[in-house]
Design an enzyme around this catalytic site. Structure first.
Site, short mmCIF file in Angstrom:
data_model
loop_
_atom_site.label_atom_id
_atom_site.label_comp_id
_atom_site.label_asym_id
_atom_site.label_seq_id
_atom_site.Cartn_x
_atom_site.Cartn_y
_atom_site.Cartn_z
N ARG A 96 24.43 50.78 75.59
CA ARG A 96 24.05 50.25 74.41
C ARG A 96 22.47 49.25 74.67
NH1 ARG A 96 28.19 47.36 70.27
NH2 ARG A 96 26.27 47.72 69.11
N HIS A 174 35.30 41.09 70.63
CA HIS A 174 34.13 40.16 69.91
C HIS A 174 34.73 39.09 69.03
CE1 HIS A 174 30.69 43.40 70.30
NE2 HIS A 174 30.51 42.61 71.24
N CYS A 268 30.71 44.32 61.75
CA CYS A 268 30.16 45.15 62.96
C CYS A 268 28.77 45.64 62.30
CB CYS A 268 30.94 45.93 63.55
SG CYS A 268 32.03 45.32 64.75
#
Length: 275
Positions: A96, A174, A268
């Site tokens: 990423r 997260h 997200c």
């Protein structure tokens, strides 16, 4: 409190279409490379989310998707902005890493005060901002993705107090899978995602929080976007919708079943821009 007392505030968001979305690798417990993604359905669901935010009066900027970056649809991870200052992301996983460059270019072109990070952090994935709580408080998660050193770095960049919260359950890797800002001073969270010390801190600072259970969290019910009145949640999060309704908010459910295959949901896919 009745619904009429909850006031929405117009927001500005950044999203990135899932034009190249696939699950080619597994970097969280929700990703299964053996189940094919319906790319067309992912784009359709994403478009409904974008249109829902627009219909509620919010401004949505769109970041162009980049081939070879299948997770770029999770736009919240690319940076974190407060009052025109932007703390850039630095991803934990190399798959990423290049997403951070695309986000940095967006903020650079927009005239934001951008600061590149020295420490690993995944943007709004692990940072939440409450402008009316304690004069403007940043809640920051660590334990799986973001390096706790990034919290001090973010505090220097943003000039806002940053409260570190330790995540302890790999299913909620997260902060935005375990905690959400419902308005400028109110949060919802799932206590079991946090260490005992972090749970005590949250209970002390936010006695009026909406408390979610594990079922809510596993349905990505805390991975939500709220404008202070309307709370956008995925269609699986029915119980969480009932919880926020009971607290005086108006739940709006959107189907994001395909994006869940990559380990993300409403929040997200949406970064809030705070000029």
């Amino acid at each position: 409190m009745n619904h009429s007392e909850r006031q929405p505030r117009n927001r500005t968001y950044l999203m990135c279409p899932p034009e190249h979305f696939t699950v080619e690798y597994a970097i969280n417990p929700w990703m299964d490379t053996t189940v094919p993604v319906d790319a067309a359905l992912a784009v359709k669901q994403w478009s409904v989310l974008r249109d829902t935010l627009g219909d509620l009066g919010h401004t949505v900027h769109v970041l162009d998707a980049v081939p070879g970056l299948p997770d770029m649809v999770y736009a919240a991870n690319g940076a974190f902005s407060v009052d025109g200052a932007v703390y850039g992301a630095r991803f934990r996983f190399p798959e990423r890493a290049a997403e951070a460059d695309a986000h940095a270019a967006f903020y650079g072109a927009g005239g934001w005060r951008f600061a590149g990070p020295a420490h690993i952090n995944e943007g709004e994935g692990d940072f939440a901002y409450l402008p009316a709580a304690y004069g403007g408080l940043v809640l920051a998660g660590y334990g799986f993705r973001t390096d706790p050193s990034a919290h001090a770095e973010a505090q220097e960049v943003l000039g806002r107090p940053v409260l570190s919260l330790r995540l302890v359950d790999p299913a909620f890797y997260h902060l935005d899978t375990a905690l959400a800002a419902l308005d400028d001073r109110t949060i919802a969270y799932y206590p079991g995602a946090f260490s005992e010390g972090s749970q005590r801190v949250l209970a002390q600072l936010f006695p009026d929080a909406v408390i979610a259970d594990r079922e809510d969290a596993e349905a990505f019910g805390l991975n939500l976007v709220s404008d202070g009145r309307h709370v956008i949640l995925n269609t699986e999060a029915i119980a969480m919708g009932d919880r926020v309704r009971a607290a005086g908010y108006h739940p709006v459910h959107v189907d994001l079943s395909e994006l869940k295959r990559g380990g993300g949901s409403v929040k997200c896919a949406v970064a809030e821009l705070r000029p």
